[in-house]
Design a protein around this motif. Structure first.
Motif, mmCIF file in Angstrom:
data_model
loop_
_atom_site.group_PDB
_atom_site.id
_atom_site.type_symbol
_atom_site.label_atom_id
_atom_site.label_comp_id
_atom_site.label_asym_id
_atom_site.label_seq_id
_atom_site.Cartn_x
_atom_site.Cartn_y
_atom_site.Cartn_z
ATOM 1 N N LEU A 8 0.831 -1.203 0.000
ATOM 2 C CA LEU A 8 0.000 0.000 0.000
ATOM 3 C C LEU A 8 0.868 1.256 0.000
ATOM 4 O O LEU A 8 0.535 2.257 -0.638
ATOM 5 N N SER A 9 2.002 1.192 0.684
ATOM 6 C CA SER A 9 2.894 2.354 0.731
ATOM 7 C C SER A 9 3.431 2.727 -0.650
ATOM 8 O O SER A 9 3.754 3.893 -0.893
ATOM 9 N N ASP A 10 3.523 1.756 -1.583
ATOM 10 C CA ASP A 10 3.929 2.091 -2.950
ATOM 11 C C ASP A 10 2.954 3.099 -3.557
ATOM 12 O O ASP A 10 3.349 4.046 -4.234
ATOM 13 N N LEU A 11 1.664 2.892 -3.312
ATOM 14 C CA LEU A 11 0.639 3.764 -3.890
ATOM 15 C C LEU A 11 0.562 5.100 -3.170
ATOM 16 O O LEU A 11 0.454 6.153 -3.810
ATOM 17 N N THR A 12 0.621 5.078 -1.847
ATOM 18 C CA THR A 12 0.538 6.345 -1.108
ATOM 19 C C THR A 12 1.814 7.168 -1.307
ATOM 20 O O THR A 12 1.739 8.392 -1.453
ATOM 21 N N ASP A 13 2.970 6.529 -1.339
ATOM 22 C CA ASP A 13 4.218 7.256 -1.615
ATOM 23 C C ASP A 13 4.173 7.888 -2.997
ATOM 24 O O ASP A 13 4.630 9.018 -3.188
ATOM 25 N N ASN A 14 3.648 7.164 -3.968
ATOM 26 C CA ASN A 14 3.532 7.696 -5.325
ATOM 27 C C ASN A 14 2.622 8.927 -5.355
ATOM 28 O O ASN A 14 2.909 9.905 -6.045
ATOM 29 N N ALA A 15 1.542 8.881 -4.588
ATOM 30 C CA ALA A 15 0.645 10.043 -4.514
ATOM 31 C C ALA A 15 1.379 11.243 -3.921
ATOM 32 O O ALA A 15 1.315 12.356 -4.459
ATOM 33 N N LEU A 16 2.094 11.022 -2.831
ATOM 34 C CA LEU A 16 2.773 12.116 -2.129
ATOM 35 C C LEU A 16 4.026 12.613 -2.846
ATOM 36 O O LEU A 16 4.323 13.808 -2.810
ATOM 37 N N ASP A 17 4.761 11.702 -3.487
ATOM 38 C CA ASP A 17 6.047 12.071 -4.075
ATOM 39 C C ASP A 17 5.983 12.420 -5.562
ATOM 40 O O ASP A 17 6.840 13.156 -6.053
ATOM 41 N N VAL A 18 5.007 11.873 -6.278
ATOM 42 C CA VAL A 18 4.931 12.104 -7.726
ATOM 43 C C VAL A 18 3.653 12.842 -8.117
ATOM 44 O O VAL A 18 3.710 13.911 -8.721
ATOM 45 N N TYR A 19 2.509 12.264 -7.774
ATOM 46 C CA TYR A 19 1.246 12.844 -8.254
ATOM 47 C C TYR A 19 0.992 14.256 -7.729
ATOM 48 O O TYR A 19 0.826 15.190 -8.512
ATOM 49 N N PHE A 20 0.922 14.433 -6.428
ATOM 50 C CA PHE A 20 0.584 15.748 -5.875
ATOM 51 C C PHE A 20 1.600 16.824 -6.244
ATOM 52 O O PHE A 20 1.205 17.902 -6.702
ATOM 53 N N PRO A 21 2.917 16.577 -6.113
ATOM 54 C CA PRO A 21 3.876 17.618 -6.503
ATOM 55 C C PRO A 21 3.836 17.954 -7.998
ATOM 56 O O PRO A 21 4.247 19.036 -8.412
ATOM 57 N N SER A 22 3.322 17.020 -8.816
ATOM 58 C CA SER A 22 3.229 17.239 -10.262
ATOM 59 C C SER A 22 1.920 17.902 -10.668
ATOM 60 O O SER A 22 1.689 18.140 -11.854
ATOM 61 N N GLY A 23 1.036 18.163 -9.699
ATOM 62 C CA GLY A 23 -0.201 18.868 -10.008
ATOM 63 C C GLY A 23 -1.436 18.010 -10.166
ATOM 64 O O GLY A 23 -2.477 18.499 -10.590
ATOM 65 N N VAL A 24 -1.365 16.725 -9.825
ATOM 66 C CA VAL A 24 -2.556 15.867 -9.851
ATOM 67 C C VAL A 24 -3.369 16.200 -8.599
ATOM 68 O O VAL A 24 -2.878 16.031 -7.487
ATOM 69 N N PRO A 25 -4.607 16.689 -8.755
ATOM 70 C CA PRO A 25 -5.355 17.123 -7.582
ATOM 71 C C PRO A 25 -5.948 16.001 -6.727
ATOM 72 O O PRO A 25 -6.119 16.163 -5.526
ATOM 73 N N THR A 26 -6.245 14.848 -7.355
ATOM 74 C CA THR A 26 -6.937 13.780 -6.628
ATOM 75 C C THR A 26 -6.389 12.418 -7.023
ATOM 76 O O THR A 26 -6.184 12.146 -8.209
ATOM 77 N N VAL A 27 -6.174 11.567 -6.025
ATOM 78 C CA VAL A 27 -5.752 10.188 -6.250
ATOM 79 C C VAL A 27 -6.741 9.279 -5.528
ATOM 80 O O VAL A 27 -7.025 9.489 -4.351
ATOM 81 N N TRP A 28 -7.282 8.311 -6.258
ATOM 82 C CA TRP A 28 -8.139 7.298 -5.648
ATOM 83 C C TRP A 28 -7.303 6.036 -5.495
ATOM 84 O O TRP A 28 -6.680 5.573 -6.452
ATOM 85 N N VAL A 29 -7.298 5.463 -4.297
ATOM 86 C CA VAL A 29 -6.614 4.197 -4.043
ATOM 87 C C VAL A 29 -7.686 3.162 -3.717
ATOM 88 O O VAL A 29 -8.448 3.327 -2.755
ATOM 89 N N ILE A 30 -7.734 2.121 -4.521
ATOM 90 C CA ILE A 30 -8.736 1.073 -4.343
ATOM 91 C C ILE A 30 -8.064 -0.150 -3.727
ATOM 92 O O ILE A 30 -7.059 -0.645 -4.244
ATOM 93 N N ILE A 31 -8.628 -0.614 -2.623
ATOM 94 C CA ILE A 31 -8.145 -1.824 -1.958
ATOM 95 C C ILE A 31 -9.223 -2.890 -2.143
ATOM 96 O O ILE A 31 -10.231 -2.904 -1.427
ATOM 97 N N PRO A 32 -9.035 -3.780 -3.135
ATOM 98 C CA PRO A 32 -10.076 -4.761 -3.465
ATOM 99 C C PRO A 32 -10.470 -5.652 -2.294
ATOM 100 O O PRO A 32 -11.661 -5.941 -2.110
ATOM 101 N N GLN A 33 -9.501 -6.105 -1.485
ATOM 102 C CA GLN A 33 -9.793 -7.037 -0.400
ATOM 103 C C GLN A 33 -10.785 -6.459 0.601
ATOM 104 O O GLN A 33 -11.557 -7.185 1.225
#
Length: 155
Positions: A93-118
């Motif tokens: 899960l940290s791969d996805l949240t780290d990507n949101a914090l380190d890549v998506y948000f600083p690059s200007g992506v306003p919203t990230v949805w993380v889906i946990i199927p289980q």
């Protein structure tokens, strides 16, 4: 500079491993979001070359673009409005949240949805805020997109 086999391995080491549930959710997401096709581009599995790194969301919601069927684009450089990530069976899960914090948000992506199927769960992340949905409707106020979780997680 020559790319070695190790470089390729390192780049895709934490890449999601597609599974049956992952594939089914990707399809259902794209299908559910197709009702917004006139307003947005719904782009599954497209790679982005953003200001703070490369990313490949499972589904990206972008401002509409015009297809040039003679000259394709491999990586978009304009950040998506929503990056949707589905947790894969062998992914942290940290791969996805780290990507949101380190890549998506600083690059200007306003919203990230993380889906946990289980857990049949969608977590909507924005800079400084998160909201968890386990039933009902995910309502993205910035785009007006609504996603009924019952359609996503039906048996």
């Amino acid at each position: 500079m020559e790319t070695t086999q190790q470089d390729v391995f390192d780049e895709f080491q934490t890449e999601d491993v597609m599974s049956y549930n992952h594939a089914k959710l990707t399809y259902r997401l794209a299908k559910s979001l197709s009702q917004y096709d006139e307003q947005f581009d719904i782009l599954p599995e497209l790679e982005f070359d953003l200001s703070h790194g490369r990313a490949k969301p499972d589904v990206a919601v972008c401002l509409p673009g015009k297809a040039n069927w003679l000259k394709d684009v491999i990586r978009l450089t304009t950040p998506p409005l929503i990056a949707i990530e589905i947790l894969s069976p062998r992914q942290a899960l940290s791969d996805l949240t780290d990507n949101a914090l380190d890549v998506y948000f600083p690059s200007g992506v306003p919203t990230v949805w993380v889906i946990i199927p289980q857990f049949r769960q969608v977590t909507v992340l924005t800079p400084g805020h998160q909201e968890v949905y386990t039933d009902g409707v995910v309502d993205d106020v910035k785009t007006g997109i609504q996603l009924h979780l019952s359609a996503l997680f039906k048996e």
